[in-house]
Design a protein around this motif. Sequence first.
Motif, PDB file in Angstrom:
ATOM      1  N   GLY A 119     -12.066  15.750   1.092  1.00  0.00           N
ATOM      2  CA  GLY A 119     -11.098  14.735   0.713  1.00  0.00           C
ATOM      3  C   GLY A 119     -10.643  13.861   1.857  1.00  0.00           C
ATOM      4  N   LEU A 120      -9.943  12.802   1.478  1.00  0.00           N
ATOM      5  CA  LEU A 120      -9.413  11.828   2.431  1.00  0.00           C
ATOM      6  C   LEU A 120      -7.980  11.489   2.060  1.00  0.00           C
ATOM      7  N   LEU A 121      -7.182  11.235   3.045  1.00  0.00           N
ATOM      8  CA  LEU A 121      -5.828  10.758   2.840  1.00  0.00           C
ATOM      9  C   LEU A 121      -5.711   9.396   3.517  1.00  0.00           C
ATOM     10  N   TYR A 122      -5.347   8.393   2.734  1.00  0.00           N
ATOM     11  CA  TYR A 122      -5.177   7.033   3.241  1.00  0.00           C
ATOM     12  C   TYR A 122      -3.708   6.631   3.131  1.00  0.00           C
ATOM     13  N   ALA A 123      -3.214   5.917   4.106  1.00  0.00           N
ATOM     14  CA  ALA A 123      -1.952   5.187   3.995  1.00  0.00           C
ATOM     15  C   ALA A 123      -2.334   3.767   3.601  1.00  0.00           C
ATOM     16  N   PHE A 124      -1.557   3.159   2.699  1.00  0.00           N
ATOM     17  CA  PHE A 124      -1.889   1.803   2.263  1.00  0.00           C
ATOM     18  C   PHE A 124      -0.641   0.938   2.163  1.00  0.00           C
ATOM     19  N   SER A 125      -0.882  -0.371   2.202  1.00  0.00           N
ATOM     20  CA  SER A 125       0.168  -1.351   1.927  1.00  0.00           C
ATOM     21  C   SER A 125      -0.460  -2.538   1.219  1.00  0.00           C
ATOM     22  N   VAL A 126       0.338  -3.177   0.384  1.00  0.00           N
ATOM     23  CA  VAL A 126      -0.030  -4.435  -0.258  1.00  0.00           C
ATOM     24  C   VAL A 126       1.023  -5.434   0.170  1.00  0.00           C
ATOM     25  N   GLU A 127       0.574  -6.535   0.748  1.00  0.00           N
ATOM     26  CA  GLU A 127       1.477  -7.513   1.345  1.00  0.00           C
ATOM     27  C   GLU A 127       1.177  -8.913   0.838  1.00  0.00           C
ATOM     28  N   SER A 128       2.164  -9.776   0.924  1.00  0.00           N
ATOM     29  CA  SER A 128       1.970 -11.199   0.658  1.00  0.00           C
ATOM     30  C   SER A 128       1.399 -11.830   1.919  1.00  0.00           C
ATOM     31  N   MET A 129       0.343 -12.615   1.760  1.00  0.00           N
ATOM     32  CA  MET A 129      -0.292 -13.233   2.926  1.00  0.00           C
ATOM     33  C   MET A 129       0.653 -14.201   3.641  1.00  0.00           C
ATOM     34  N   GLU A 130       1.567 -14.816   2.900  1.00  0.00           N
ATOM     35  CA  GLU A 130       2.401 -15.857   3.493  1.00  0.00           C
ATOM     36  C   GLU A 130       3.822 -15.414   3.814  1.00  0.00           C
ATOM     37  N   SER A 131       4.140 -14.147   3.633  1.00  0.00           N
ATOM     38  CA  SER A 131       5.505 -13.692   3.865  1.00  0.00           C
ATOM     39  C   SER A 131       5.522 -12.633   4.956  1.00  0.00           C
ATOM     40  N   ASN A 132       6.556 -12.682   5.759  1.00  0.00           N
ATOM     41  CA  ASN A 132       6.759 -11.663   6.794  1.00  0.00           C
ATOM     42  C   ASN A 132       7.879 -10.710   6.396  1.00  0.00           C
ATOM     43  N   ASP A 133       8.161 -10.607   5.101  1.00  0.00           N
ATOM     44  CA  ASP A 133       9.255  -9.775   4.613  1.00  0.00           C
ATOM     45  C   ASP A 133       8.891  -8.305   4.502  1.00  0.00           C
ATOM     46  N   GLY A 134       7.715  -7.932   4.946  1.00  0.00           N
ATOM     47  CA  GLY A 134       7.277  -6.544   4.839  1.00  0.00           C
ATOM     48  C   GLY A 134       6.426  -6.326   3.607  1.00  0.00           C
ATOM     49  N   PRO A 135       5.939  -5.110   3.434  1.00  0.00           N
ATOM     50  CA  PRO A 135       5.041  -4.819   2.314  1.00  0.00           C
ATOM     51  C   PRO A 135       5.718  -4.978   0.947  1.00  0.00           C
ATOM     52  N   LEU A 136       4.927  -5.412  -0.024  1.00  0.00           N
ATOM     53  CA  LEU A 136       5.381  -5.462  -1.410  1.00  0.00           C
ATOM     54  C   LEU A 136       5.419  -4.054  -1.987  1.00  0.00           C
ATOM     55  N   LEU A 137       4.438  -3.248  -1.575  1.00  0.00           N
ATOM     56  CA  LEU A 137       4.418  -1.835  -1.895  1.00  0.00           C
ATOM     57  C   LEU A 137       3.622  -1.112  -0.827  1.00  0.00           C
ATOM     58  N   LEU A 138       3.902   0.168  -0.688  1.00  0.00           N
ATOM     59  CA  LEU A 138       3.168   0.996   0.261  1.00  0.00           C
ATOM     60  C   LEU A 138       3.218   2.439  -0.210  1.00  0.00           C
ATOM     61  N   GLY A 139       2.334   3.232   0.341  1.00  0.00           N
ATOM     62  CA  GLY A 139       2.276   4.635  -0.027  1.00  0.00           C
ATOM     63  C   GLY A 139       1.067   5.308   0.580  1.00  0.00           C
ATOM     64  N   ARG A 140       0.722   6.454   0.001  1.00  0.00           N
ATOM     65  CA  ARG A 140      -0.452   7.204   0.427  1.00  0.00           C
ATOM     66  C   ARG A 140      -1.309   7.528  -0.782  1.00  0.00           C
ATOM     67  N   ILE A 141      -2.612   7.485  -0.594  1.00  0.00           N
ATOM     68  CA  ILE A 141      -3.577   7.835  -1.634  1.00  0.00           C
ATOM     69  C   ILE A 141      -4.415   9.006  -1.133  1.00  0.00           C
ATOM     70  N   SER A 142      -4.508  10.045  -1.971  1.00  0.00           N
ATOM     71  CA  SER A 142      -5.398  11.161  -1.689  1.00  0.00           C
ATOM     72  C   SER A 142      -6.633  11.012  -2.550  1.00  0.00           C
ATOM     73  N   VAL A 143      -7.799  11.171  -1.938  1.00  0.00           N
ATOM     74  CA  VAL A 143      -9.079  11.075  -2.639  1.00  0.00           C
ATOM     75  C   VAL A 143      -9.771  12.421  -2.543  1.00  0.00           C
ATOM     76  N   PHE A 144     -10.174  12.959  -3.690  1.00  0.00           N
ATOM     77  CA  PHE A 144     -10.913  14.220  -3.751  1.00  0.00           C
ATOM     78  C   PHE A 144     -12.391  13.901  -3.746  1.00  0.00           C
ATOM     79  N   LEU A 145     -13.145  14.556  -2.874  1.00  0.00           N
ATOM     80  CA  LEU A 145     -14.593  14.394  -2.776  1.00  0.00           C
ATOM     81  C   LEU A 145     -15.244  15.703  -3.235  1.00  0.00           C
ATOM     82  N   PRO A 146     -15.707  15.752  -4.488  1.00  0.00           N
ATOM     83  CA  PRO A 146     -16.284  17.001  -4.982  1.00  0.00           C
ATOM     84  C   PRO A 146     -17.579  17.349  -4.247  1.00  0.00           C
ATOM     85  N   GLY A 147     -17.845  18.637  -4.172  1.00  0.00           N
ATOM     86  CA  GLY A 147     -19.041  19.120  -3.471  1.00  0.00           C
ATOM     87  C   GLY A 147     -20.256  18.863  -4.249  1.00  0.00           C
TER      88      GLY A 147
END
Length: 146
Positions: A118-146
Motif C-alpha cells: 500500500g501507499l499513503l499520499y497527502a493531497f491538496s486541491v487548490e485554486s490556481m489563482e488564489s493564495n488563500d490556501g487549499p480548497l481541500l486537503l487530506g490523506r489517501i490510503s491505497v491498497f495494493l493487492p498481492g
Amino acid sequence: MRLSQSELTALLPHTGAMCLLDGVLDWDETRIVALATSHRRPDHPLRRDEGLSALCGVEYAGQAVAIHGSLLAGPPNGPAKPGYLASIRELELAVDRLDEIESDLVIRAEIRHGNETGLLYAFSVESMESNDGPLLLGRISVFLPG
C-alpha cells in the motif's frame, strides 16, 4: 514532465467525462501535480442539482494518485499494479462547492509512506489563482493487492 489529457487516458481506468483531470504539470518519484478545469462544466458527471460538492475533490486527488502510480510503474517497470482506494483521512474542506471556483484547479499529491501492499499520499486541491490556501486537503490510503 508534462502530460496532456489524451496521454492521461492511457494511465487511468476512467474514460470520457469521468476523466476529470486535464493534464499533469509535473511529477517525480514521490509527487504529482495535476491540472483540472472540469469542475466548471455544467454536465460534470458528479454534479448534483445544488452544484459540485467540495467532497468531489477527493475524486480529483484519487485520479492524480492513480496516474502517479501508473507513471511510477511504467516502462521499464511494466504495467501498473491495480490499486484500490482504501481510506480517506484528515479531510479538511475550506469550501462547500467546487463549481463556484472560477480558476483552474491544481491537484497535488505526495507519497508519505509506501511498501508492496500500500501507499499513503497527502493531497491538496487548490485554486490556481488564489493564495488563500487549499480548497481541500487530506490523506489517501491505497491498497495494493498481492
